[in-house]
Enzyme design. Structure first.
Site, PDB file in Angstrom:
ATOM      1  N   HIS A  85       0.821  -1.208   0.000  1.00 12.48           N
ATOM      2  CA  HIS A  85       0.000   0.000   0.000  1.00 12.48           C
ATOM      3  C   HIS A  85       0.859   1.264   0.000  1.00 12.48           C
ATOM      4  O   HIS A  85       0.566   2.227  -0.714  1.00 12.48           O
ATOM      5  CB  HIS A  85      -0.925  -0.004   1.216  1.00 12.48           C
ATOM      6  CG  HIS A  85      -2.101  -0.912   1.073  1.00 12.48           C
ATOM      7  ND1 HIS A  85      -3.139  -0.951   1.989  1.00 12.48           N
ATOM      8  CD2 HIS A  85      -2.424  -1.827   0.118  1.00 12.48           C
ATOM      9  CE1 HIS A  85      -4.034  -1.834   1.598  1.00 12.48           C
ATOM     10  NE2 HIS A  85      -3.617  -2.388   0.478  1.00 12.48           N
ATOM     11  N   TYR A  95     -10.058   3.947   1.667  1.00 14.80           N
ATOM     12  CA  TYR A  95     -10.651   2.839   2.424  1.00 14.80           C
ATOM     13  C   TYR A  95     -12.178   2.833   2.441  1.00 14.80           C
ATOM     14  O   TYR A  95     -12.789   1.761   2.313  1.00 14.80           O
ATOM     15  CB  TYR A  95     -10.092   2.819   3.847  1.00 14.80           C
ATOM     16  CG  TYR A  95      -8.713   2.207   3.913  1.00 14.80           C
ATOM     17  CD1 TYR A  95      -8.544   0.846   4.120  1.00 14.80           C
ATOM     18  CD2 TYR A  95      -7.572   2.980   3.737  1.00 14.80           C
ATOM     19  CE1 TYR A  95      -7.283   0.264   4.161  1.00 14.80           C
ATOM     20  CE2 TYR A  95      -6.302   2.420   3.772  1.00 14.80           C
ATOM     21  CZ  TYR A  95      -6.164   1.061   3.985  1.00 14.80           C
ATOM     22  OH  TYR A  95      -4.923   0.490   4.013  1.00 14.80           O
ATOM     23  N   GLU A 138       0.272   2.339   8.089  1.00 19.17           N
ATOM     24  CA  GLU A 138       0.734   3.057   6.897  1.00 19.17           C
ATOM     25  C   GLU A 138       1.122   4.488   7.238  1.00 19.17           C
ATOM     26  O   GLU A 138       2.119   5.009   6.710  1.00 19.17           O
ATOM     27  CB  GLU A 138      -0.354   3.013   5.822  1.00 19.17           C
ATOM     28  CG  GLU A 138      -0.504   1.626   5.213  1.00 19.17           C
ATOM     29  CD  GLU A 138      -1.861   1.375   4.581  1.00 19.17           C
ATOM     30  OE1 GLU A 138      -2.604   2.363   4.340  1.00 19.17           O
ATOM     31  OE2 GLU A 138      -2.190   0.198   4.327  1.00 19.17           O
ATOM     32  N   TYR A 191      11.447  -2.633  -3.314  1.00 18.80           N
ATOM     33  CA  TYR A 191      10.957  -2.169  -4.609  1.00 18.80           C
ATOM     34  C   TYR A 191      10.546  -0.709  -4.509  1.00 18.80           C
ATOM     35  O   TYR A 191      10.478  -0.136  -3.419  1.00 18.80           O
ATOM     36  CB  TYR A 191       9.774  -3.025  -5.081  1.00 18.80           C
ATOM     37  CG  TYR A 191       8.713  -3.267  -4.038  1.00 18.80           C
ATOM     38  CD1 TYR A 191       7.731  -2.320  -3.768  1.00 18.80           C
ATOM     39  CD2 TYR A 191       8.688  -4.467  -3.311  1.00 18.80           C
ATOM     40  CE1 TYR A 191       6.750  -2.552  -2.800  1.00 18.80           C
ATOM     41  CE2 TYR A 191       7.714  -4.698  -2.348  1.00 18.80           C
ATOM     42  CZ  TYR A 191       6.754  -3.756  -2.100  1.00 18.80           C
ATOM     43  OH  TYR A 191       5.800  -3.978  -1.145  1.00 18.80           O
ATOM     44  N   TYR A 207       8.308  -1.817  -9.025  1.00 11.76           N
ATOM     45  CA  TYR A 207       9.408  -2.574  -9.624  1.00 11.76           C
ATOM     46  C   TYR A 207      10.539  -2.718  -8.602  1.00 11.76           C
ATOM     47  O   TYR A 207      10.883  -1.762  -7.896  1.00 11.76           O
ATOM     48  CB  TYR A 207       9.949  -1.884 -10.878  1.00 11.76           C
ATOM     49  CG  TYR A 207       9.019  -1.996 -12.070  1.00 11.76           C
ATOM     50  CD1 TYR A 207       8.895  -3.190 -12.770  1.00 11.76           C
ATOM     51  CD2 TYR A 207       8.271  -0.907 -12.485  1.00 11.76           C
ATOM     52  CE1 TYR A 207       8.039  -3.297 -13.865  1.00 11.76           C
ATOM     53  CE2 TYR A 207       7.405  -0.996 -13.578  1.00 11.76           C
ATOM     54  CZ  TYR A 207       7.293  -2.196 -14.260  1.00 11.76           C
ATOM     55  OH  TYR A 207       6.443  -2.296 -15.332  1.00 11.76           O
ATOM     56  N   SER A 208      11.120  -3.915  -8.555  1.00 17.65           N
ATOM     57  CA  SER A 208      12.241  -4.151  -7.643  1.00 17.65           C
ATOM     58  C   SER A 208      13.430  -3.295  -8.021  1.00 17.65           C
ATOM     59  O   SER A 208      13.714  -3.072  -9.205  1.00 17.65           O
ATOM     60  CB  SER A 208      12.657  -5.626  -7.685  1.00 17.65           C
ATOM     61  OG  SER A 208      11.630  -6.462  -7.215  1.00 17.65           O
ATOM     62  N   VAL A 269      13.133 -12.918 -14.528  1.00 14.45           N
ATOM     63  CA  VAL A 269      13.291 -11.554 -14.035  1.00 14.45           C
ATOM     64  C   VAL A 269      13.301 -11.504 -12.512  1.00 14.45           C
ATOM     65  O   VAL A 269      13.576 -10.458 -11.924  1.00 14.45           O
ATOM     66  CB  VAL A 269      12.176 -10.652 -14.622  1.00 14.45           C
ATOM     67  CG1 VAL A 269      10.839 -10.924 -13.943  1.00 14.45           C
ATOM     68  CG2 VAL A 269      12.548  -9.178 -14.549  1.00 14.45           C
ATOM     69  N   GLY A 270      13.062 -12.635 -11.859  1.00 15.22           N
ATOM     70  CA  GLY A 270      13.211 -12.707 -10.404  1.00 15.22           C
ATOM     71  C   GLY A 270      14.629 -12.415  -9.940  1.00 15.22           C
ATOM     72  O   GLY A 270      14.874 -12.239  -8.744  1.00 15.22           O
ATOM     73  N   PHE A 385       6.618 -12.524  -3.795  1.00 15.64           N
ATOM     74  CA  PHE A 385       5.894 -12.581  -5.063  1.00 15.64           C
ATOM     75  C   PHE A 385       6.018 -11.260  -5.794  1.00 15.64           C
ATOM     76  O   PHE A 385       5.947 -10.196  -5.190  1.00 15.64           O
ATOM     77  CB  PHE A 385       4.404 -12.857  -4.821  1.00 15.64           C
ATOM     78  CG  PHE A 385       4.117 -14.285  -4.447  1.00 15.64           C
ATOM     79  CD1 PHE A 385       3.926 -15.242  -5.426  1.00 15.64           C
ATOM     80  CD2 PHE A 385       4.031 -14.658  -3.118  1.00 15.64           C
ATOM     81  CE1 PHE A 385       3.660 -16.554  -5.073  1.00 15.64           C
ATOM     82  CE2 PHE A 385       3.771 -15.958  -2.770  1.00 15.64           C
ATOM     83  CZ  PHE A 385       3.580 -16.914  -3.748  1.00 15.64           C
ATOM     84  N   PHE A 386       6.192 -11.336  -7.111  1.00 15.60           N
ATOM     85  CA  PHE A 386       5.994 -10.160  -7.953  1.00 15.60           C
ATOM     86  C   PHE A 386       4.489 -10.077  -8.202  1.00 15.60           C
ATOM     87  O   PHE A 386       3.891 -11.039  -8.684  1.00 15.60           O
ATOM     88  CB  PHE A 386       6.735 -10.299  -9.288  1.00 15.60           C
ATOM     89  CG  PHE A 386       8.223 -10.195  -9.177  1.00 15.60           C
ATOM     90  CD1 PHE A 386       8.830  -9.605  -8.079  1.00 15.60           C
ATOM     91  CD2 PHE A 386       9.036 -10.694 -10.175  1.00 15.60           C
ATOM     92  CE1 PHE A 386      10.209  -9.511  -7.999  1.00 15.60           C
ATOM     93  CE2 PHE A 386      10.422 -10.609 -10.104  1.00 15.60           C
ATOM     94  CZ  PHE A 386      10.998 -10.015  -9.002  1.00 15.60           C
TER      95      PHE A 386
END
Length: 393
Positions: A85, A95, A138, A191, A207-208, A269-270, A385-386
């Protein structure tokens, strides 16, 4: 705080969520994204089309219902949600929209006989409880990132300083802040979120970071996906000098300090977040085994760079596994899928190690099973996980 009666009602809906949760959440997304355009940029439409996003949220709702009496049993699920988030800049005003659509979906999918006023009221209270938890966490993270050296809140303008093709399908993008100020140092493995305007429509992606952010730049390395709206725009239309809005680095999957041997295993791409992890690890004395699986040598990114590191750092051992031998590029150490037997040969003899692995879901599921069978402790076997959060069998 939910009442005893409300918790009992939530528990009673668990069987319904187990059998029909994905259908409910699919209806929820269809309704929300069609009626509330202001939240569309926060959701990847490719993940919607594939069903990954509905499955992930349905699983999260089910986990929440199952543990409504003991929320601490949710483990790291809340931390992962909060980081996702924050990377996309989800705000408190989003929310109520999600909550209203979720309750409406429950009523419309389950029907009046099941979704009684009591059930809707209980789920409304449960959603508000979860929203309060997430909003609070957050807010703390937004403040922390804004107050840190080089940090900021919300979007910040960056300029593309360099663009480098790394393989037949992966290209690296180097970003520098337009204000020429310092940047927030990211943990190796985190990321970064970005905001783009494509054909007049706002889209956001994570993106990482594929390198340590210790030189005033952020680097991402993006695979060009067939039909991928953002990846194809970056590859074909985003050139040096282009400007983009970035959000501060985020993510709870990153390399932690340890003196145990380190094993980094990636597929496709991992590889991207493991590159920053590798850079950080080589600044210490811990042994590193770097294992990468690719379709073939042409699709293998960063091979020359890793080979050079292995020559200069005796602590680093690298192994490559290709699905096929294309006959045109340097050979792999193994051709075919990464088997348990092959992994056993490439792991350190000491199985009290730290393993980090990333790649397609099927690949990660196999690696997780192999590591467990080979004696690597579960708590020292970590993955990310991507895209939408999920679970490995």
């Amino acid at each position: 705080m939910l009442s005893r009666e409300e918790r009992a009602i939530i528990r009673s809906t668990v069987p319904l969520l187990e059998s029909g949760g994905e259908a409910l959440i699919t209806h929820f997304y269809r309704m929300m994204l069609s009626e509330y355009p202001q939240v569309r940029p926060l959701f990847n439409q490719a993940h919607q089309a594939s069903g990954d996003q509905p499955r992930a949220l349905a699983n999260g709702v089910l986990m929440y219902a199952r543990h409504i009496d003991q929320l601490d049993q949710l483990g790291d699920l809340v931390a992962k949600i909060v980081n996702k988030h924050v990377a996309l800049q989800i705000l408190p005003e989003h929310y109520p929209i999600v909550g209203a659509c979720l309750l409406r979906a429950i009523a419309e999918v389950l029907g009046a006989e099941i979704a009684t006023p009591e059930v809707i009221a209980a789920w409304g209270a449960a959603y508000n409880q979860l929203a309060d938890i997430l909003i609070g966490a957050e807010a703390g993270m937004y403040d922390k990132k804004a107050e840190a050296p080089g940090g900021w809140r919300g979007e910040r303008e960056f300029i593309l300083a360099a663009k480098v093709q790394e393989s037949s399908e992966i290209t690296s993008f180097y970003f520098e802040p337009a204000d020429k100020g310092s940047i927030l140092v990211a943990e190796p493995g985190q990321y970064i979120g970005m905001k783009l305007i494509l054909d007049g429509e706002e889209v956001r992606r994570n993106y990482s970071l594929s390198a340590l952010a210790d030189n005033g730049q952020y680097r991402i390395s993006v695979k060009r996906e067939p039909g991928g709206r953002v990846s194809n725009h970056l590859h074909h239309h985003f050139e040096v000098g282009s400007r983009i809005q970035l959000f501060p680095p985020s993510g709870d999957f990153y390399l932690t300090a340890s003196d145990k041997p380190l094993v980094l295993i990636s597929g496709g791409v991992g590889i991207t977040p493991t590159l920053a992890m590798l850079q950080a690890a080589l600044q210490t004395e811990r042994p590193v085994h770097f294992i990468h699986c690719a379709r073939n040598g042409r699709a293998h990114a960063f091979r020359d760079w890793i080979d050079d590191l292995a020559k200069r750092h005796p602590q680093l051992k690298r192994f490559y596994c290709y699905d096929e031998d294309d006959g045109l590029s340097p050979a792999a150490d193994k051709v075919g899928l990464l088997s348990q037997e092959q992994l056993a040969q490439w792991l350190p003899e000491q199985r009290d190690l730290d393993a980090y692995f990333l790649g397609p879901k099927g690949f990660m599921g196999a690696v997780k099973r192999h590591l467990k069978a080979l004696g690597v402790p579960d708590r020292q076997s970590r993955y990310e996980f991507f895209g939408p959060a999920a679970a490995l069998e």
